[in-house]
Write a protein that holds these residues in place. Structure first.
Motif, PDB file in Angstrom:
ATOM      1  N   UNK A 149     -10.367  42.817 -23.916  1.00 42.21           N
ATOM      2  CA  UNK A 149     -11.562  42.322 -24.591  1.00 42.21           C
ATOM      3  C   UNK A 149     -12.777  42.970 -23.941  1.00 42.21           C
ATOM      4  N   UNK A 150     -13.750  43.337 -24.750  1.00 40.92           N
ATOM      5  CA  UNK A 150     -15.032  43.785 -24.225  1.00 40.92           C
ATOM      6  C   UNK A 150     -16.068  42.706 -24.495  1.00 40.92           C
ATOM      7  N   UNK A 151     -16.557  42.103 -23.428  1.00 39.28           N
ATOM      8  CA  UNK A 151     -17.642  41.131 -23.524  1.00 39.28           C
ATOM      9  C   UNK A 151     -18.959  41.900 -23.524  1.00 39.28           C
ATOM     10  N   UNK A 152     -19.921  41.422 -24.273  1.00 41.66           N
ATOM     11  CA  UNK A 152     -21.267  41.983 -24.196  1.00 41.66           C
ATOM     12  C   UNK A 152     -22.154  40.883 -23.627  1.00 41.66           C
ATOM     13  N   UNK A 153     -22.303  40.898 -22.313  1.00 41.88           N
ATOM     14  CA  UNK A 153     -23.105  39.887 -21.639  1.00 41.88           C
ATOM     15  C   UNK A 153     -24.587  40.203 -21.836  1.00 41.88           C
ATOM     16  N   UNK A 154     -25.359  39.199 -22.122  1.00 44.64           N
ATOM     17  CA  UNK A 154     -26.802  39.363 -22.213  1.00 44.64           C
ATOM     18  C   UNK A 154     -27.396  38.842 -20.911  1.00 44.64           C
ATOM     19  N   UNK A 155     -27.801  39.781 -20.058  1.00 40.92           N
ATOM     20  CA  UNK A 155     -28.266  39.440 -18.719  1.00 40.92           C
ATOM     21  C   UNK A 155     -29.791  39.318 -18.702  1.00 40.92           C
ATOM     22  N   UNK A 156     -30.267  38.426 -17.874  1.00 40.39           N
ATOM     23  CA  UNK A 156     -31.703  38.216 -17.761  1.00 40.39           C
ATOM     24  C   UNK A 156     -32.180  38.616 -16.370  1.00 40.39           C
ATOM     25  N   UNK A 157     -33.475  38.723 -16.229  1.00 34.61           N
ATOM     26  CA  UNK A 157     -34.063  39.052 -14.945  1.00 34.61           C
ATOM     27  C   UNK A 157     -34.320  40.542 -14.780  1.00 34.61           C
ATOM     28  N   UNK A 158     -34.928  40.878 -13.654  1.00 32.17           N
ATOM     29  CA  UNK A 158     -35.246  42.273 -13.361  1.00 32.17           C
ATOM     30  C   UNK A 158     -34.030  42.990 -12.803  1.00 32.17           C
ATOM     31  N   UNK A 159     -33.711  44.139 -13.347  1.00 36.54           N
ATOM     32  CA  UNK A 159     -32.564  44.940 -12.912  1.00 36.54           C
ATOM     33  C   UNK A 159     -31.290  44.102 -12.829  1.00 36.54           C
ATOM     34  N   UNK A 160     -30.914  43.438 -13.928  1.00 33.33           N
ATOM     35  CA  UNK A 160     -29.780  42.505 -13.867  1.00 33.33           C
ATOM     36  C   UNK A 160     -28.426  43.187 -13.704  1.00 33.33           C
ATOM     37  N   UNK A 161     -28.272  44.411 -14.180  1.00 34.18           N
ATOM     38  CA  UNK A 161     -26.985  45.087 -13.998  1.00 34.18           C
ATOM     39  C   UNK A 161     -26.784  45.428 -12.527  1.00 34.18           C
ATOM     40  N   UNK A 162     -27.830  45.877 -11.870  1.00 32.27           N
ATOM     41  CA  UNK A 162     -27.736  46.107 -10.430  1.00 32.27           C
ATOM     42  C   UNK A 162     -27.424  44.797  -9.709  1.00 32.27           C
ATOM     43  N   UNK A 163     -28.078  43.727 -10.119  1.00 35.29           N
ATOM     44  CA  UNK A 163     -27.831  42.427  -9.501  1.00 35.29           C
ATOM     45  C   UNK A 163     -26.368  42.012  -9.691  1.00 35.29           C
ATOM     46  N   UNK A 164     -25.814  42.295 -10.849  1.00 29.96           N
ATOM     47  CA  UNK A 164     -24.406  41.978 -11.125  1.00 29.96           C
ATOM     48  C   UNK A 164     -23.472  42.744 -10.190  1.00 29.96           C
ATOM     49  N   UNK A 165     -23.607  44.070 -10.151  1.00 32.09           N
ATOM     50  CA  UNK A 165     -22.664  44.872  -9.371  1.00 32.09           C
ATOM     51  C   UNK A 165     -22.841  44.677  -7.863  1.00 32.09           C
ATOM     52  N   UNK A 166     -24.015  44.231  -7.427  1.00 34.20           N
ATOM     53  CA  UNK A 166     -24.194  43.930  -6.003  1.00 34.20           C
ATOM     54  C   UNK A 166     -23.290  42.785  -5.553  1.00 34.20           C
ATOM     55  N   UNK A 167     -22.825  41.973  -6.498  1.00 33.19           N
ATOM     56  CA  UNK A 167     -21.921  40.881  -6.156  1.00 33.19           C
ATOM     57  C   UNK A 167     -20.457  41.250  -6.206  1.00 33.19           C
ATOM     58  N   UNK A 168     -20.124  42.422  -6.794  1.00 33.95           N
ATOM     59  CA  UNK A 168     -18.710  42.781  -6.971  1.00 33.95           C
ATOM     60  C   UNK A 168     -18.478  44.258  -6.667  1.00 33.95           C
ATOM     61  N   UNK A 169     -18.564  45.093  -7.676  1.00 35.56           N
ATOM     62  CA  UNK A 169     -18.136  46.486  -7.544  1.00 35.56           C
ATOM     63  C   UNK A 169     -18.875  47.298  -6.509  1.00 35.56           C
ATOM     64  N   UNK A 170     -20.120  46.933  -6.217  1.00 36.15           N
ATOM     65  CA  UNK A 170     -20.906  47.696  -5.246  1.00 36.15           C
ATOM     66  C   UNK A 170     -20.663  47.238  -3.809  1.00 36.15           C
TER      67      UNK A 170
END
Length: 269
Positions: free
Chosen positions: A197-218
């Motif tokens: 499944x491909x989810x399309x998350x709608x993220x909020x805040x400044x630089x939210x994709x960076x904020x996401x990966x800082x918790x996991x893949x990064x």
């Protein structure tokens, strides 16, 4: 052991997107059939801070559930926030274990893993041990990210090479194709349901994709640069700019497509 295999975890950063991260686990559990035991024994491999492990107690309130993880930081959070008796007379607990070597010491009704096996090299080789540890009619279920070819991870790899950190990331063979999981699980005598499944998350805040990966893949990169703040900040500046171009913000937030692979395998009763 590679840096990619031993990242340092930050529970608070991970939980910043807890709602989006929990969604695949609830979708996985929806496909898990009834368990054979009246008071099921359940293992959650790679339980993290325990927030999704707690969902197992909601689904099976009489179960004895143990969440396993090798991060002391994550386990500390899990112990404080989620450990204890459940409403139906079961119990939720947590323990240290390395998924790379963990083997069931007693029969389990369900062994489940949520977004963990991508950190375990050769994890499919462990499936036979885990299926063997299931009761007849028991289930092994997992989900892993399948987005290693997404811009977020391609850019991460490119920048890691430019910054001399290529060895910190292990993306190329982190997970298998869905068909390969299906073949492996049915070859162990299980009936298997595998999908993506491909989810399309709608993220909020400044630089939210960076904020996401800082918790996991990064985390492997951040761990490798923990003692060099200047190099860490230089990497993050480059990565931030690249992510802004790859994932432009829209009027209601930043769309972030995220592909995941799921498998539910039931051992013959």
């Amino acid at each position: 052991m590679s840096a990619a295999a031993t990242p340092t975890w930050d529970p608070a950063q991970y939980l910043r997107h807890a709602g989006h991260r929990a969604r695949p686990f609830t979708d996985l559990l929806a496909r898990v059939p009834d368990l054979p035991g009246e008071r099921p024994r359940i293992a959650d491999l790679g339980c993290g801070p325990g927030n999704v492990t707690a969902l197992l107690a909601e689904r099976w309130p009489t179960a004895h559930i143990t969440g396993y993880d090798n991060s002391a930081e994550m386990l500390d959070q899990a112990h404080v926030q989620h450990e204890g008796p459940s409403a139906g007379g079961g119990r939720l607990g947590f323990a240290h274990a390395d998924v790379r070597t963990w083997t069931p010491e007693e029969p389990y009704d369900l062994i489940v893993s949520n977004a963990t096996l991508q950190w375990v090299p050769g994890h499919a080789d462990r499936f036979a041990h885990w299926v063997q540890g299931l009761r007849p009619g028991g289930t092994f279920a997992f989900q892993v990210p399948g987005n290693f070819d997404a811009p977020s991870h391609r850019l991460m790899r490119d920048l890691a090479r430019r910054h001399g950190l290529a060895d910190t990331l292990r993306h190329r063979d982190a997970v298998l194709a869905p068909r390969d999981y299906l073949t492996g699980l049915t070859g162990l005598g299980c009936s298997a349901d595998v999908w993506e499944t491909t989810y399309v998350h709608l993220l909020s805040g400044e630089d939210p994709v960076l904020d996401w990966v800082k918790g996991t893949g990064l985390r492997p990169v951040l761990t490798a640069l923990a003692d060099d703040p200047e190099a860490r900040d230089a990497f993050l500046d480059d990565y931030r700019d690249a992510l802004r171009a790859a994932y432009p913000a829209g009027p209601h937030g930043t769309p972030f497509p995220f592909r995941r692979i799921f498998a539910v395998a039931r051992k013959e009763a």
